[in-house]
Design an enzyme around this catalytic site. Structure first.
Site, mmCIF file in Angstrom:
data_model
loop_
_atom_site.group_PDB
_atom_site.id
_atom_site.type_symbol
_atom_site.label_atom_id
_atom_site.label_comp_id
_atom_site.label_asym_id
_atom_site.label_seq_id
_atom_site.Cartn_x
_atom_site.Cartn_y
_atom_site.Cartn_z
ATOM 1 N N SER A 124 41.798 36.317 49.584
ATOM 2 C CA SER A 124 42.648 37.484 49.381
ATOM 3 C C SER A 124 41.884 38.787 49.534
ATOM 4 C CB SER A 124 43.265 37.429 47.975
ATOM 5 O OG SER A 124 42.259 37.338 46.985
ATOM 6 N N GLN A 126 40.900 41.824 47.830
ATOM 7 C CA GLN A 126 40.719 41.867 46.379
ATOM 8 C C GLN A 126 39.639 42.866 46.004
ATOM 9 O OE1 GLN A 126 37.869 38.325 45.178
ATOM 10 N NE2 GLN A 126 39.344 37.583 46.721
ATOM 11 N N HIS A 128 37.072 43.592 42.179
ATOM 12 C CA HIS A 128 36.750 43.151 40.829
ATOM 13 C C HIS A 128 36.609 44.365 39.922
ATOM 14 C CE1 HIS A 128 36.226 39.352 42.732
ATOM 15 N NE2 HIS A 128 35.173 39.752 43.413
ATOM 16 N N LYS A 151 32.494 41.961 37.401
ATOM 17 C CA LYS A 151 32.113 40.891 38.323
ATOM 18 C C LYS A 151 31.443 41.438 39.579
ATOM 19 C CE LYS A 151 34.073 36.844 40.686
ATOM 20 N NZ LYS A 151 35.312 36.256 41.224
ATOM 21 N N GLU A 153 28.982 41.108 42.617
ATOM 22 C CA GLU A 153 28.649 39.840 43.244
ATOM 23 C C GLU A 153 27.840 40.058 44.520
ATOM 24 O OE1 GLU A 153 32.562 38.785 45.927
ATOM 25 O OE2 GLU A 153 32.644 38.297 43.789
ATOM 26 N N HIS A 291 37.448 43.875 49.340
ATOM 27 C CA HIS A 291 36.795 42.935 50.239
ATOM 28 C C HIS A 291 37.641 41.679 50.387
ATOM 29 C CE1 HIS A 291 35.496 41.751 46.179
ATOM 30 N NE2 HIS A 291 35.356 40.526 46.661
ATOM 31 N N ARG A 310 44.194 41.136 43.127
ATOM 32 C CA ARG A 310 44.549 40.819 44.507
ATOM 33 C C ARG A 310 45.712 41.679 44.980
ATOM 34 N NH1 ARG A 310 43.911 35.960 41.750
ATOM 35 N NH2 ARG A 310 42.169 34.659 42.463
ATOM 36 N N LYS A 316 48.798 33.870 45.744
ATOM 37 C CA LYS A 316 48.608 34.038 44.306
ATOM 38 C C LYS A 316 49.196 35.368 43.828
ATOM 39 C CE LYS A 316 44.365 31.257 44.167
ATOM 40 N NZ LYS A 316 42.924 31.243 43.802
#
Length: 436
Positions: A124, A126, A128, A151, A153, A291, A310, A316
């Site tokens: 997706s 999305q 964070h 989050k 990453e 991203h 998302r 979802k």
């Protein structure tokens, strides 16, 4: 230290623990027969994978959505508890293995979550949330936002790997509005005009405000208008491909349309940088940056969280309002990390986050490498080959593909390869550990 289900351990027995890890079978994962996650998880758990089932992520860490477990009755004699003991519960009973500095900042838990991803189709679009927003979202919708942590990453490519990441420059966005009428159709003539009138001389704040306005307008459009625009885009590009070479971005949006028909994310891809990583290159993502991973296999590491907001390319739950309001709207290509060689065999990737760093080790047959003792915990993952791993006075343990091991803080690790050995280590960021 003693607790129910645990025998008293000698200090050396806490230095290395073998782990059995969790796998996630999201529908964007590669089918078992083609998935590195499937291969590694099967070897790690001793179970067979299903060749026609998607295997998306192998999780190594303490998050409740995919916990790791201590392996009982290990032939090397380093674990003597129940196989149902999670790494998280064991750490709460043995907090000394985390190191004083980690304990002080993050408590009796790992601050990082280590993963392998096998991506067959786009994840997706999305972002964070940062810590403040994550906590708010978790309180409001705990069934959707599973924890209150941020989050950040990093993705380290194991194969050729592609992603959408961050917004394109103002110059590139103006070119999109001139060449992609379907974007103008959805953002409206007023929005398109706002972009055409702004310039770099107007300053970063003004540019971000205009970008936020047009991106929010796009992502908030009705399903009917999006469907019509995507269908027109697909038809136009198919016709134009007969007389000219499509750009990489145009080829990508047609691929996304096949995966997610009539999805707003197909159009949104024009706003984002298309990033291509070679094996051994890494991409890091801070809070509130848009991203979407597209294809390939990678090592991923992040703060211990599963919070995702998302807004496209997904069946979802989507939360367009939250996503569009939280983004930083920074523009330009993201930084690609090449890694810093520590010695002939180990390359380190250090993102600007306290929670983690990743080492890649490729050790030729018969060679030995030492990972110096550090004041924080580590997790090792073997992805190919075989060798011996020793810790302190603990004699070498046989390690092979699919093995995952937890190493306690202040433990020097020695590894000798029996065949060409390829492994990854993640640990707390060395800059944080070395800071006074």
């Amino acid at each position: 230290m003693e607790a129910a289900g645990f025998a008293m351990r000698k200090p050396r027995e806490e230095k290395l623990q073998r782990l059995r890890c969790s796998v996630q079978n999201y529908n964007w994962g590669r089918l078992g027969q083609d998935s590195q996650v499937a291969t590694l998880s099967a070897l790690n758990s001793g179970t067979r994978f299903e060749p026609d089932k998607p295997y998306a992520e192998l999780w190594m860490g303490t998050h409740d959505s995919g916990p790791s477990f201590l392996i009982a009755n290990d032939k090397n004699g380093i674990v003597d508890g129940s196989e149902d003991v999670t790494l998280k519960s064991w750490l709460s009973r043995n907090p000394n293995v985390l190191g004083e500095k980690v304990l002080k900042k993050w408590g009796c838990d790992l601050p990082f979550l280590f993963k392998v991803l096998s991506v067959s189709k786009a994840l997706s679009i999305q972002a964070h949330p940062d810590k403040e927003l994550a906590w708010t979202l978790h309180k409001l919708q705990p069934d959707v936002y599973k924890d209150g942590n941020h989050k950040p990453e990093m993705a380290l490519a194991m194969t050729d790997f592609q992603a959408l990441c961050g917004f394109i420059t103002l110059k590139e966005l103006k070119a999109v509005l001139c060449s992609v009428p379907e974007v103008v159709e959805l953002v409206g003539t007023v929005g398109a005009s706002s972009v055409s009138k702004v310039s770099d001389q107007d300053g970063e704040g003004k540019i971000k405000a205009v970008l936020r306005e047009v991106f929010t307008k796009l992502m908030s459009e009705s399903k009917e208008k999006v469907t019509e625009a995507v269908n027109r885009l697909k038809s136009r590009l198919h016709k134009e491909s007969q007389v000219r070479q499509l750009t990489d971005k145009e080829k990508l949006v047609l691929q996304l349309e096949r995966q997610y028909p009539a999805d707003v994310g197909v159009i949104a891809a024009f706003f984002l940088n298309h990033v291509k990583l070679n094996p051994g290159e890494a991409l890091y993502l801070g809070a509130n940056e848009p991203h979407a991973y597209l294809c390939g296999e990678c090592i991923e590491c992040m703060a211990t969280s599963d919070n995702v907001v998302r807004a496209g390319l997904t069946p979802k739950y989507i939360d367009v309002k939250t996503l569009c309001s939280m983004l930083t709207y920074k523009q330009g290509s993201p930084e690609i990390l090449q890694g810093v060689p520590l010695n002939p065999y180990v390359t380190r990737y250090i993102p600007p986050f306290d929670e983690f760093e990743v080492d890649c080790c490729i050790l030729p047959q018969g060679e030995t490498v030492t990972f110096p003792a550090v004041p924080g915990p580590s997790i090792f993952l073997v992805v190919a080959g075989e060798g011996l791993m020793g810790a302190g006075s603990l004699e070498g343990l046989v390690v092979t593909e699919g093995n995952v091991l937890f190493a306690a803080a202040n433990t020097k690790i020695r590894i000798t390869s029996a065949s060409k050995l390829h492994l990854y280590r993640t640990g707390v960021n060395s800059r944080f550990l070395q800071a006074s």
